[in-house]
Write an enzyme that holds these catalytic residues in place. Structure first.
Site, PDB file in Angstrom:
ATOM      1  N   TYR A 196       0.821  -1.216   0.000  1.00 14.68           N
ATOM      2  CA  TYR A 196       0.000   0.000   0.000  1.00 14.68           C
ATOM      3  C   TYR A 196       0.854   1.265   0.000  1.00 14.68           C
ATOM      4  O   TYR A 196       1.774   1.401   0.804  1.00 14.68           O
ATOM      5  CB  TYR A 196      -0.955  -0.003   1.204  1.00 14.68           C
ATOM      6  CG  TYR A 196      -1.859  -1.217   1.181  1.00 14.68           C
ATOM      7  CD1 TYR A 196      -2.915  -1.293   0.275  1.00 14.68           C
ATOM      8  CD2 TYR A 196      -1.622  -2.305   2.030  1.00 14.68           C
ATOM      9  CE1 TYR A 196      -3.719  -2.422   0.217  1.00 14.68           C
ATOM     10  CE2 TYR A 196      -2.429  -3.430   1.983  1.00 14.68           C
ATOM     11  CZ  TYR A 196      -3.480  -3.485   1.072  1.00 14.68           C
ATOM     12  OH  TYR A 196      -4.268  -4.594   1.005  1.00 14.68           O
ATOM     13  N   ASP A 197       0.483   2.185  -0.896  1.00 14.27           N
ATOM     14  CA  ASP A 197       1.195   3.466  -0.995  1.00 14.27           C
ATOM     15  C   ASP A 197       0.505   4.564  -0.199  1.00 14.27           C
ATOM     16  O   ASP A 197       1.129   5.541   0.203  1.00 14.27           O
ATOM     17  CB  ASP A 197       1.242   3.932  -2.457  1.00 14.27           C
ATOM     18  CG  ASP A 197       2.001   2.945  -3.317  1.00 14.27           C
ATOM     19  OD1 ASP A 197       2.946   2.328  -2.782  1.00 14.27           O
ATOM     20  OD2 ASP A 197       1.635   2.780  -4.493  1.00 14.27           O
ATOM     21  N   THR A 198      -0.835   4.434  -0.057  1.00 11.34           N
ATOM     22  CA  THR A 198      -1.597   5.469   0.644  1.00 11.34           C
ATOM     23  C   THR A 198      -2.278   4.835   1.850  1.00 11.34           C
ATOM     24  O   THR A 198      -2.958   3.817   1.723  1.00 11.34           O
ATOM     25  CB  THR A 198      -2.640   6.108  -0.299  1.00 11.34           C
ATOM     26  OG1 THR A 198      -1.950   6.637  -1.437  1.00 11.34           O
ATOM     27  CG2 THR A 198      -3.388   7.224   0.403  1.00 11.34           C
TER      28      THR A 198
END
Lengths: 302, 302
Positions: free
Chosen positions: A18-20
């Site tokens: 996950y980036d956000t």
């Protein structure tokens, strides 16, 4: 069935995936006025790895600016544009989602924090903290003149609620065609250090009952909040995760928005709520005891 | 299908058939501050024929005593023990229907008229007009001590409503086991000379939403009001008629209580409401234009 996270590899894989990261605050990052152990380190770690961090709260009594002071007091790095409260969401909903013209005015039941967010989005506000409306003098329609420029009523929690405010809000909602009806949240109650009190949803129940229609609600689990985040933050939903402690707000909010979800057990939800015979039908993708569990990554990473 | 009354014989037969006449007031006897033409003569005629006359009103803001002054001002003979308001019904419900011990206290959201009725039935009241509760200062549970003797919360229309009152009522309803929850009426709105305002039912909606349960409602069409009348007035239900202007309160109230009903068209209900394509499913036994129509009897009788 949720994946119960427990070992370093699982946490590392979560971080990679996950980036956000959308975080609820109370019960996740802190509890009342105390930090959840390890939360600061984990947030720092995420920032260090260039993850996007967003805080999503149903607290509508504070503006984002004043909510940030809470982060400061607890020693948590946070920027105003990373904080999404339901007061801000109400303001953005009016300005950017339904494009209410800025010439329109907004009648407020709520705090100065709510007024501030609406003013920041360019609206002139009525009601709220106006001393003329914060009065226990009897209200009479004889002395009331309807402002034809009011285009919305926004209702949140208001410790200075009066019959005058309910009555004026009622006039706007029933006498101005297409006047928008917004509630900052649907919470029936809210917890304080000394017990439970009626929540913002309880106050909007007055107008709901009096006019016979439901408001657009800008708090979680409603998607208006996510629409507001989308309007300001670019993210890939397949690489975004919502972290929260409440199944019926945080987790449902993430799931409805097509995001993966991580439940922590440091807040409202207990082990029994997810595994017992009366377990909720809302099932998070991942479960871990505390956001602090992700600290193991820093050991692995360094 | 209702019987539409129009000729003298029908009115005479109506008079012969019923010994006890229950009247709604606003829209039947008077409208605002003006008498309905002929109403005084008809009431006098009923008394002259030894009919029992009872006034049944959902107005919960006045005690029976102060409500009587309205009759006096309009020149209508009425006695305190003939007047049944929903404030009085709430008090009688507690004292005589559920037999709440007089050692119990009652927390009030409402007017001094409601407090007066509760006090007349022997209860000590909290809240209501108490200046400590009529305040816009922030409410904190830290400074609140729960009175363990409170056995009921009664909620009516209250122009001096505050968050403190909602919060205290909420504490009693959630922290005292079996604390009774009473609402004097379910009216979402109420008419004033200058327009419509949120009604008593809208204020109790806050508590309803916050605690997640419904109150016992003492106003029409609920039968608690009739239970109170029964507790004080002896009548034969087969020879009793309820006269009113509202289908969903007055007429439904009479029908549910096993009484015959007479609808008058001098108030809220219009011809279209009873004969149009969207006519209400609530069908009164008799319909006449105005209570004044019964004056024809006096001509016949004399």
């Amino acid at each position: 069935m949720s994946v119960r996270l427990s070992n370093t590899d699982e946490y590392v894989s979560l971080l990679d995936k996950y980036d956000t990261w959308l975080f609820d605050c109370d019960g996740v990052i802190w509890k009342g006025d105390s930090m959840i152990e390890g939360a600061v380190e984990v947030l720092n770690l995420l920032r260090h790895r260039n993850k996007k961090v967003v805080f999503v709260t149903n607290n509508a009594s504070k503006s984002r600016r004043s909510y940030r002071t809470k982060f400061d007091q607890l020693g948590v790095e946070a920027h105003v544009d990373e904080i999404y409260g339901s007061a801000y969401a109400a303001a953005v909903y009016l300005s950017s989602v339904i494009n209410l013209p800025k010439t329109k005015r907004v009648y407020v039941i709520g705090t100065s924090g709510l007024e501030e967010e609406l003013q920041n989005e360019g609206f002139f506000v009525l009601g709220g903290s106006d001393p003329a409306d914060c009065t226990l003098e009897p209200f009479s329609l004889e002395n009331f003149s309807l402002d034809p420029d009011v285009g919305a009523v926004v209702c949140g929690l208001d410790q200075m609620i009066t019959y005058t405010k309910f009555s004026k809000a009622f006039q706007y909602l029933t006498r101005i065609p297409n006047c928008h009806f917004i509630a900052t949240n649907e919470d029936s109650t809210y917890p304080t250090a000394h017990g439970t009190l009626p929540g913002g949803g309880s106050l909007s129940a007055v107008l709901r009952y009096a006019i016979g229609r439901d408001p657009v609600c800008t708090g979680k689990p409603q998607q208006v909040m996510l629409d507001c985040i989308k309007a300001k933050v670019s993210y890939d939903p397949t690489r975004t995760i919502m972290v929260g402690d409440r199944l019926n707000t945080d987790i449902l909010f993430g799931q409805t928005g097509g995001l993966d979800t991580l439940l922590v057990l440091t807040g409202v939800t207990t082990e029994n709520d997810i595994t017992g015979p009366d377990a909720s039908p809302i099932v998070p993708k991942f479960v871990t005891n505390s956001i602090g569990d992700l600290r193991v990554i820093s050991t692995k990473a360094n």
